[in-house]
Motif scaffolding. Structure first.
Motif, short mmCIF file in Angstrom:
data_model
loop_
_atom_site.label_atom_id
_atom_site.label_comp_id
_atom_site.label_asym_id
_atom_site.label_seq_id
_atom_site.Cartn_x
_atom_site.Cartn_y
_atom_site.Cartn_z
N UNK A 196 -44.01 -38.53 -15.79
CA UNK A 196 -42.71 -37.94 -15.47
C UNK A 196 -42.84 -36.48 -15.04
N UNK A 197 -44.03 -36.10 -14.63
CA UNK A 197 -44.34 -34.69 -14.40
C UNK A 197 -43.89 -34.07 -13.11
N UNK A 198 -42.78 -34.50 -12.55
CA UNK A 198 -42.27 -33.86 -11.33
C UNK A 198 -41.72 -32.48 -11.68
N UNK A 199 -42.16 -31.47 -10.96
CA UNK A 199 -41.70 -30.12 -11.23
C UNK A 199 -40.38 -29.80 -10.54
N UNK A 200 -39.98 -30.65 -9.60
CA UNK A 200 -38.74 -30.40 -8.87
C UNK A 200 -38.22 -31.73 -8.32
N UNK A 201 -36.93 -31.95 -8.44
CA UNK A 201 -36.29 -33.13 -7.87
C UNK A 201 -36.16 -32.93 -6.37
N UNK A 202 -36.42 -33.99 -5.59
CA UNK A 202 -36.29 -33.89 -4.14
C UNK A 202 -34.83 -33.79 -3.71
N UNK A 203 -34.62 -33.27 -2.53
CA UNK A 203 -33.26 -33.08 -2.00
C UNK A 203 -32.50 -34.40 -1.88
N UNK A 204 -33.15 -35.42 -1.36
CA UNK A 204 -32.48 -36.72 -1.18
C UNK A 204 -32.14 -37.34 -2.53
N UNK A 205 -33.10 -37.32 -3.44
CA UNK A 205 -32.85 -37.87 -4.77
C UNK A 205 -31.72 -37.13 -5.46
N UNK A 206 -31.69 -35.80 -5.33
CA UNK A 206 -30.62 -35.02 -5.94
C UNK A 206 -29.27 -35.40 -5.33
N UNK A 207 -29.21 -35.48 -4.01
CA UNK A 207 -27.95 -35.79 -3.34
C UNK A 207 -27.41 -37.15 -3.80
N UNK A 208 -28.28 -38.14 -3.88
CA UNK A 208 -27.85 -39.47 -4.31
C UNK A 208 -27.42 -39.45 -5.77
N UNK A 209 -28.21 -38.79 -6.61
CA UNK A 209 -27.87 -38.71 -8.04
C UNK A 209 -26.52 -38.01 -8.24
N UNK A 210 -26.31 -36.91 -7.53
CA UNK A 210 -25.05 -36.17 -7.67
C UNK A 210 -23.88 -36.99 -7.15
N UNK A 211 -24.07 -37.65 -6.02
CA UNK A 211 -22.99 -38.43 -5.41
C UNK A 211 -22.59 -39.63 -6.26
N UNK A 212 -23.54 -40.21 -6.97
CA UNK A 212 -23.25 -41.43 -7.74
C UNK A 212 -22.96 -41.14 -9.21
N UNK A 213 -22.93 -39.87 -9.60
CA UNK A 213 -22.56 -39.53 -10.97
C UNK A 213 -23.65 -39.73 -11.99
N UNK A 214 -24.90 -39.74 -11.57
CA UNK A 214 -26.00 -39.85 -12.52
C UNK A 214 -25.94 -38.66 -13.46
N UNK A 215 -26.20 -38.89 -14.74
CA UNK A 215 -26.29 -37.79 -15.69
C UNK A 215 -27.60 -37.91 -16.44
N UNK A 216 -27.90 -36.91 -17.23
CA UNK A 216 -29.19 -36.86 -17.91
C UNK A 216 -29.01 -36.52 -19.38
N UNK A 217 -29.85 -37.12 -20.21
CA UNK A 217 -29.94 -36.75 -21.62
C UNK A 217 -31.39 -36.39 -21.90
N UNK A 218 -31.59 -35.54 -22.89
CA UNK A 218 -32.93 -35.06 -23.23
C UNK A 218 -33.34 -35.53 -24.62
N UNK A 219 -34.63 -35.84 -24.77
CA UNK A 219 -35.18 -36.23 -26.07
C UNK A 219 -36.49 -35.50 -26.31
N UNK A 220 -36.83 -35.35 -27.56
CA UNK A 220 -38.06 -34.63 -27.94
C UNK A 220 -39.29 -35.51 -27.76
N UNK A 221 -40.45 -34.86 -27.65
CA UNK A 221 -41.71 -35.59 -27.60
C UNK A 221 -41.90 -36.43 -28.85
N UNK A 222 -41.49 -35.90 -29.99
CA UNK A 222 -41.64 -36.64 -31.25
C UNK A 222 -40.84 -37.95 -31.20
N UNK A 223 -39.64 -37.89 -30.66
CA UNK A 223 -38.80 -39.09 -30.55
C UNK A 223 -39.41 -40.09 -29.58
N UNK A 224 -40.04 -39.59 -28.53
CA UNK A 224 -40.69 -40.47 -27.54
C UNK A 224 -41.87 -41.19 -28.18
#
Length: 137
Positions: free
Chosen positions: A56-84
């Motif tokens: 999952x080591x992408x340092x930056x989201x691409x422009x196209x992926x961002x545009x699609x994610x924003x347009x479709x209402x994608x959201x994100x949640x975060x979890x700790x390494x310990x939980x993973x």
């Protein structure tokens, strides 16, 4: 739908584009690439570290992926390494599924309550073991 990683997230976004799903990206706290981009309203750089950095080591989201994610209402949640790590161990002990840390990230979001499905909501998690070293379990 709860998705994670390149393949899982893109499969979820494809369903969202067609109006068939809501997508939530689960990310490690140590790699909040999508999360930071959504907060900033545009792709921004993110630090990469932690147990899922190999997949999952992408340092930056691409422009196209961002545009699609924003347009479709994608959201994100975060979890700790310990939980993973715990979710990965749980999948093995309970179901004998050997998955990579990236796949365990979505399971960790469900197990920790970072994502709580609505009543009656169907949840899909894409599981993969492609970046797994069985010795690391």
């Amino acid at each position: 739908m709860l998705a994670v990683g390149g393949g899982g997230l893109m499969a979820g976004v494809a369903a969202a584009v067609q109006g068939h799903a809501t997508v939530v990206g689960a990310e490690p706290e140590a790699i909040p690439t999508l999360h930071r981009a959504l907060e900033a309203g545009a792709p921004v750089d993110a630090d990469v570290s932690g147990v899922a950095a190999d997949s999952l080591g992408a340092t930056r989201l691409g422009e196209i992926a961002f545009e699609v994610a924003a347009r479709t209402g994608v959201r994100s949640v975060l979890v700790s390494d310990e939980a993973i790590v715990e979710a990965r161990r749980w999948l093995w002990e309970r179901y004998r599924l050997l998955v990579e840390h990236a796949a365990a990230t979505a399971v960790a979001a469900l197990r920790t309550g970072a994502y709580r499905p609505a009543a009656g909501e169907r949840v899909v998690v894409v599981l993969c073991g492609g970046n797994t070293d069985p010795a690391s379990l």
